[in-house]
Design an enzyme around this catalytic site. Structure first.
Site, PDB file in Angstrom:
ATOM      1  CE  LYS A  68      53.838 -31.318  68.430  1.00  0.00           C
ATOM      2  NZ  LYS A  68      53.633 -30.809  69.802  1.00  0.00           N
ATOM      3  CE  LYS A  92      62.050 -24.534  66.204  1.00  0.00           C
ATOM      4  NZ  LYS A  92      62.039 -24.583  67.678  1.00  0.00           N
ATOM      5  CE  LYS A 104      57.248 -22.029  72.226  1.00  0.00           C
ATOM      6  NZ  LYS A 104      58.233 -22.958  71.649  1.00  0.00           N
ATOM      7  CB  THR A 188      65.607 -30.137  72.126  1.00  0.00           C
ATOM      8  OG1 THR A 188      64.186 -30.218  72.136  1.00  0.00           O
ATOM      9  CG2 THR A 188      66.039 -28.763  71.682  1.00  0.00           C
ATOM     10  CG  ASN A 218      64.923 -30.925  77.746  1.00  0.00           C
ATOM     11  OD1 ASN A 218      65.427 -30.859  76.626  1.00  0.00           O
ATOM     12  ND2 ASN A 218      64.227 -31.972  78.139  1.00  0.00           N
ATOM     13  CB  SER A 348      56.797 -33.178  69.417  1.00  0.00           C
ATOM     14  OG  SER A 348      57.064 -32.818  70.744  1.00  0.00           O
TER      15      SER A 348
END
Ligand code: NAD
Length: 419
Positions: A68, A92, A104, A188, A218, A348
């Site tokens: 992810k 993470k 990524k 986030t 963001n 997510s």
């Protein structure tokens, strides 16, 4: 020779490994990316020409589940950066106990130089190139720097066209109308905000304390709004062009309006607002500094200037390992990226769960779950840092590595097979 970004990031792994009794298999598995795919995307431009763009997707480690991680559109994106970001995602997801590995992606492009139609074609070209790599059970992208919900919507649509069925769980951070989750847009920042509030007493900050925010996209804009709403004083914000500073505190609504209008600089000189160079934000007098832009912006050259007592890393990798040491000596507490900005991947994950079950949660359910996750993992990491007298970053890596090691060792270890 200077260390690559990934080599620098791997020093965090070696550091964490010192606190655990690990089987040798664990480090052997985690010190290299499992799979990095590199493609050149060919895109038809509005003037009829074709342009090519370098693109990557890395699946760093998938022991704990499908990989992810976001997709970044940036002119300076490199494979080294993508692999480093995928390494951080691996940790993470383990920090937050999500059933994912780390991935990524990136395209080396200046998205601001493209028209909207070119941007759509580029986004679709990315999925055409990587459709065999991604998938709801294999690798699930999301937004990152200079990509957003609309881009995720185009990408999910392109994937559905390729596989011949609706497949919303292939990508997260989609528009709500296309299967996105409520609460993803500010997740986030909200995760970092819940963490900060939960640790206020331990950190010695509270509403009324001052905050500076580096990067006003963001993560940065939502953080400004959330902290201002509970009474923190946002004294400085910056983007790639300017730092705005006002000692008594900025009017956050006015700053958000200026950014939405295209330029923070529009506020300079008004009502005592000073305009400083972008890099000046690092040394601004404040209690809490929130890096929310790019990697390495706090480094050996400027870490000595930091006046904040607490750093909340909403950006990935904003503090270099050398800067970390300087900050630790100065007693600056760094709430590290793999914990502080994990709210994004956590929501997510909720989006992916909702897409798969076809049943959607209310925004208050999302906020409740996110707060509980951030507090549980944040408290465990804080306690570990105190118990071992190590930085919160080292504690976060130890916390994640323990989970990764358990999963890797569950397939059998060197000592198991040798005995
Ligand atoms: P964004 O594209 O929305 O915003 C990036 C901001 O950084 C822009 O305002 C840009 O002007 C600013 N910037 C760029 N270079 C700068 C510089 N040198 N100095 C000051 N500002 C600069 O991106 P975002 O999604 O907010 O991501 C920001 C950071 O947060 C990245 O490190 C990203 O990996 C991380 N992050 C984002 C999410 C997410 O869900 N969006 C999740 C986890 C981590």
């Amino acid at each position: 020779m200077a260390k690559s970004q990934l080599e620098q990031a791997l020093t965090r792994l070696d550091d964490a490994a010192r606190y655990l009794d690990l089987d040798a298999d664990v480090l052997e598995k985690l010190k290299y990316p499992r799979e990095t795919t590199k493609m050149r995307l060919m895109v038809r431009m509005d003037d009829g020409s074709r342009k090519s763009f370098m693109a990557w997707r890395c699946r760093y480690d998938d022991t704990r589940g499908p990989t992810k991680g976001g997709i970044r559109f940036h002119p300076e994106a490199t494979m080294d950066e993508v692999e480093t970001l995928a390494f951080w995602m691996t940790f993470k997801c383990a920090v937050m106990n999500l059933p994912y590995g780390g991935g990524k992606g990136a395209v080396q492009v200046d998205p601001h130089a493209l028209s909207k139609a070119e941007l759509e074609r580029l986004s679709r070209a990315y999925i055409q190139a990587f459709a065999n790599v991604i998938g709801p059970d294999r690798d699930i992208p999301a937004p990152d720097v200079y990509t957003n919900a609309m881009i995720m919507g185009w990408m999910a649509d392109e994937y559905a066209n390729i596989v011949g069925k609706s497949s919303p769980a292939v990508i997260t951070g989609k528009p709500i109308a296309l299967g996105g989750s409520l609460g993803r847009e500010d997740a986030t920042a909200r995760g970092g905000f819940y963490l900060l509030r939960h640790l206020e007493r331990d950190l010695g900050v509270a509403p009324g304390s001052t905050v500076a925010i580096q990067g006003f996209g963001n993560a940065g804009t939502h953080m400004a709004r959330l902290v201002a709403d509970v009474g923190y004083r946002v004294v400085a914000v910056s983007d790639s062009r300017v730092t705005l500073y006002r000692r008594e505190g900025l009017d956050v609504d006015a700053v958000l309006a200026a950014k939405a209008g295209g330029s923070l600089a529009a506020l300079a000189g008004r009502d005592g607002v000073e305009a400083l160079p972008p890099e000046a934000i690092v040394g601004v007098d404040c209690d809490v500094l929130v890096p929310a832009a790019m990697e390495d912006l706090i480094n050996a050259a400027n870490a000595g200037e930091v006046k904040a007592r607490v750093i909340v890393e909403l950006a990935n990798g904003p503090v270099t390992p050398e800067a970390d040491e300087i900050l630790f000596r100065k007693n600056v507490v760094v709430l590290p990226d793999i914990l502080a900005n994990a709210g994004g991947v956590t929501v997510s994950y909720y989006e992916w769960v909702q897409n798969r079950q076809g049943f959607y949660w209310t925004v208050s359910e999302i906020h409740q779950r996110l707060r509980a996750n951030m507090e549980t993992e944040g408290r465990a990491i804080w306690n570990l840092a105190k118990e071992k007298n190590i930085s919160v970053r080292s504690a976060a890596y130890v916390h994640a590595l323990k989970r990764l090691a358990e999963a890797i060792e569950a397939h059998g270890t060197q000592s198991y097979f040798a005995s």
